[in-house]
Design an enzyme around this catalytic site. Sequence first.
Site, PDB file in Angstrom:
ATOM      1  N   GLU A  31       1.153  -0.984  -0.091  1.00 31.00           N
ATOM      2  CA  GLU A  31      -0.199   0.149  -0.424  1.00 31.00           C
ATOM      3  C   GLU A  31       1.009   1.358   0.246  1.00 31.00           C
ATOM      4  O   GLU A  31       2.398   1.358   0.693  1.00 31.00           O
ATOM      5  CB  GLU A  31      -1.065   0.133   1.534  1.00 31.00           C
ATOM      6  CG  GLU A  31      -1.792  -0.776   1.191  1.00 31.00           C
ATOM      7  CD  GLU A  31      -2.188  -1.044   2.310  1.00 31.00           C
ATOM      8  OE1 GLU A  31      -3.312   0.436   3.296  1.00 31.00           O
ATOM      9  OE2 GLU A  31      -3.573  -2.521   2.316  1.00 31.00           O
ATOM     10  N   HIS A  77      -4.619   6.559   1.084  1.00 34.86           N
ATOM     11  CA  HIS A  77      -3.644   6.049   0.775  1.00 34.86           C
ATOM     12  C   HIS A  77      -4.828   4.555  -0.211  1.00 34.86           C
ATOM     13  O   HIS A  77      -5.825   4.810  -1.079  1.00 34.86           O
ATOM     14  CB  HIS A  77      -3.573   5.011   2.506  1.00 34.86           C
ATOM     15  CG  HIS A  77      -5.375   4.447   3.212  1.00 34.86           C
ATOM     16  ND1 HIS A  77      -5.779   5.006   3.458  1.00 34.86           N
ATOM     17  CD2 HIS A  77      -5.835   3.014   2.666  1.00 34.86           C
ATOM     18  CE1 HIS A  77      -7.200   3.741   3.589  1.00 34.86           C
ATOM     19  NE2 HIS A  77      -6.922   3.282   3.570  1.00 34.86           N
TER      20      HIS A  77
HETATM   21 ZN    ZN Z   1      -6.892   1.000   4.273  1.00 33.13          ZN
END
Ligand code: ZN
Length: 129
Positions: A31, A77
């Site tokens: 991520e 994100h």
């Molecule tokens: Zn998340």
Amino acid sequence: MSLFGKKEITGITERVLKMVSESAKDAHPNEFAAGLREIDGVISELILVPGTVSGPVSAILKLTNLPVDYSIVGVVHTHPGRNPSPSKKDFNMFGRYGRIHIIMAYPYDLDSWQAYDSTGKEIDLEIIR
Ligand code: ZN
């Protein structure tokens, strides 16, 4: 009314979304996370925190160590899966830091993201080209 300012955020520049998209593709399957800075009610800049591709939680912790900057309105994100809905962990973070949160899900294009307020409610942002 919020500690993070009263000005309403109504849009995000296409440039910022494209930067998130590129960074997300680079980080995949990890991520990616970055701070969001607004100018005149439009999210116009990404605040990159070094060493943040390993996971958004550590990225956000690093962001909260930055000097207080009220133009940073929240965090973007990415999710390596196709679901841009906030996880339980995301909801906790939303309430603690910032007032706008963006999640961009795979395949990281201009249609695969969603903005949320600090309670996790979906909000609409206009893409400014
Ligand atoms: Zn998340």
